[in-house]
Design a protein around this motif. Sequence first.
Motif, short mmCIF file in Angstrom:
data_model
loop_
_atom_site.label_atom_id
_atom_site.label_comp_id
_atom_site.label_asym_id
_atom_site.label_seq_id
_atom_site.Cartn_x
_atom_site.Cartn_y
_atom_site.Cartn_z
N GLY A 127 39.46 -1.94 -31.95
CA GLY A 127 40.82 -1.71 -32.32
C GLY A 127 41.86 -2.37 -31.27
N ASP A 128 42.46 -3.23 -31.76
CA ASP A 128 43.81 -3.84 -30.81
C ASP A 128 44.86 -3.23 -31.26
OD1 ASP A 128 41.98 -5.24 -29.05
OD2 ASP A 128 42.28 -7.41 -30.03
N LYS A 129 45.78 -2.69 -30.27
CA LYS A 129 46.99 -2.41 -30.70
C LYS A 129 48.02 -3.54 -30.67
CE LYS A 129 50.16 1.28 -30.54
NZ LYS A 129 50.14 2.84 -30.37
N GLN A 130 48.70 -3.70 -31.86
CA GLN A 130 49.82 -4.83 -31.79
C GLN A 130 50.89 -4.28 -32.27
OE1 GLN A 130 48.75 -8.69 -33.00
NE2 GLN A 130 46.90 -8.71 -31.73
N GLY A 131 51.89 -3.89 -31.65
CA GLY A 131 53.09 -3.31 -31.87
C GLY A 131 52.84 -1.75 -32.47
N LYS A 132 53.24 -1.64 -33.58
CA LYS A 132 53.12 -0.35 -34.24
C LYS A 132 51.77 -0.37 -35.00
CE LYS A 132 56.16 0.08 -37.48
NZ LYS A 132 57.25 0.48 -38.83
N TYR A 133 51.01 -1.36 -35.08
CA TYR A 133 49.86 -1.43 -35.79
C TYR A 133 48.59 -1.37 -34.76
CZ TYR A 133 52.67 -2.79 -39.42
OH TYR A 133 53.93 -2.68 -40.16
N ILE A 134 47.56 -0.98 -35.44
CA ILE A 134 46.35 -1.03 -34.64
C ILE A 134 45.38 -1.89 -35.46
CG2 ILE A 134 44.18 0.04 -33.81
CD1 ILE A 134 45.90 2.39 -33.24
N ILE A 135 44.93 -3.20 -35.18
CA ILE A 135 44.22 -4.00 -35.98
C ILE A 135 42.60 -3.68 -35.60
CG2 ILE A 135 43.75 -6.46 -36.73
CD1 ILE A 135 46.61 -6.11 -36.80
N TYR A 136 42.10 -3.35 -36.73
CA TYR A 136 40.47 -3.14 -36.45
C TYR A 136 39.71 -4.36 -36.83
CZ TYR A 136 41.02 1.73 -35.27
OH TYR A 136 41.51 2.96 -34.91
N ARG A 137 38.59 -4.87 -36.01
CA ARG A 137 38.00 -5.70 -36.48
C ARG A 137 36.68 -5.58 -36.22
NH1 ARG A 137 36.30 -8.62 -31.97
NH2 ARG A 137 37.33 -8.05 -29.93
N LEU A 138 35.58 -6.07 -37.12
CA LEU A 138 34.22 -5.68 -36.86
C LEU A 138 33.64 -6.59 -35.73
CD1 LEU A 138 31.48 -4.98 -38.24
CD2 LEU A 138 31.54 -6.73 -39.74
N LYS A 139 32.66 -6.04 -35.05
CA LYS A 139 31.93 -6.61 -33.99
C LYS A 139 30.49 -7.02 -34.63
CE LYS A 139 32.53 -4.11 -30.34
NZ LYS A 139 32.55 -4.11 -28.73
N MET A 140 30.49 -8.09 -35.10
CA MET A 140 29.33 -8.46 -35.82
C MET A 140 28.05 -8.82 -35.08
SD MET A 140 28.65 -9.17 -39.00
CE MET A 140 27.01 -9.73 -39.83
N SER A 141 28.50 -9.19 -33.72
CA SER A 141 27.13 -9.20 -32.96
C SER A 141 26.51 -8.14 -32.71
CB SER A 141 27.61 -9.73 -31.49
OG SER A 141 28.69 -9.06 -30.89
N VAL A 142 27.49 -6.77 -32.34
CA VAL A 142 26.68 -5.44 -32.18
C VAL A 142 25.80 -5.05 -33.31
CG1 VAL A 142 27.19 -3.01 -31.83
CG2 VAL A 142 28.54 -4.76 -30.91
N LEU A 143 26.49 -5.00 -34.34
CA LEU A 143 25.59 -4.77 -35.92
C LEU A 143 24.33 -5.47 -35.97
CD1 LEU A 143 25.48 -3.33 -38.51
CD2 LEU A 143 26.90 -5.28 -39.54
N GLU A 144 24.48 -6.97 -35.58
CA GLU A 144 23.42 -7.89 -35.64
C GLU A 144 22.24 -7.59 -34.84
OE1 GLU A 144 24.97 -11.67 -35.93
OE2 GLU A 144 23.07 -12.68 -35.56
N ASP A 145 22.53 -7.26 -33.44
CA ASP A 145 21.78 -6.64 -32.34
C ASP A 145 21.05 -5.48 -32.69
OD1 ASP A 145 22.26 -8.97 -30.79
OD2 ASP A 145 23.43 -7.63 -29.37
N ALA A 146 21.87 -4.55 -33.34
CA ALA A 146 21.20 -3.29 -33.59
C ALA A 146 20.22 -3.38 -34.65
CB ALA A 146 22.25 -2.29 -34.17
N LEU A 147 20.31 -4.20 -35.75
CA LEU A 147 19.52 -4.46 -36.68
C LEU A 147 18.38 -5.29 -36.23
CD1 LEU A 147 20.81 -3.11 -39.01
CD2 LEU A 147 21.19 -5.34 -40.15
#
Lengths: 100, 100
Positions: free
Chosen positions: B56-76
């Motif tokens: 999650g990146d805080k940008q002003g009022k908001y927290i923008i979440y993004r998927l860390k695809m590489s982590v998912l991929e690695d785990a799998l």
Amino acid sequence: MSTVFKALSDPTRQRVLELLRTRPMNAGELAEHFEFSKPTMSAHYTVLKEARLIEGDKQGKYIIYRLKMSVLEDALLTFAKTFGLSVQAENADASDLEKE
Amino acid sequence: MSTVFKALSDPTRQRVLELLRTRPMNAGELAEHFEFSKPTMSAHYTVLKEARLIEGDKQGKYIIYRLKMSVLEDALLTFAKTFGLSVQAENADASDLEKE
DNA sequence: TAGTTATTTAGCTAATTGTCTAACCATGAG
DNA sequence: CTCATGGTTAGACAATTAGCTAAATAACTA
């Protein structure tokens, strides 16, 4: 499907699956690889059975558990697909462990 | 590694990941897709963050979440390897969603 | 038949989980 | 400065989980 991940989310159960990957084993034989009580292990088998990841065949005194590789494969496949990933069998012998 | 499966074992969290697969979203935007309260959703984000599956990146009022695809991929990948399976990206755009 | 072995079931407990409401912190707008 | 908005933290609660011991069931063995 979440049932499968639930089953996979415990390290003990993951280890059980790995052990069964090499060959079918009965409950006691499996349990020898862990420090937990037999009943505790039995509970883990139940979770894995409910997720359809293993199957137990009663043979006389023993219950022989075996990995249902295809179920694991399917679950992984279905999930992976959702994220634009693919899963493949690397070697042929995986399916040998199973006779459905 | 079990942390990841633990995170994946909840349907709501799985859905969150799927949503984030299309594009990054802020917490409220994500929450709109569910019937749960904001705090409940927040708790789910925490689990996903702890598993390193999202960030999650805080940008002003908001927290923008993004998927860390590489982590998912690695785990799998790691998991799959244990069972003689392989995981691959099917299409290139998966990694686009991520800038680490 | 009586005893032994393999495994599960029953019943308990402590810890964790998923949910909620209420209260709190941070940011941006008037 | 004050208020509204986005989000999390705190605290409570019911349900589930993972572990245990003791007891029950099933099958072989003598």
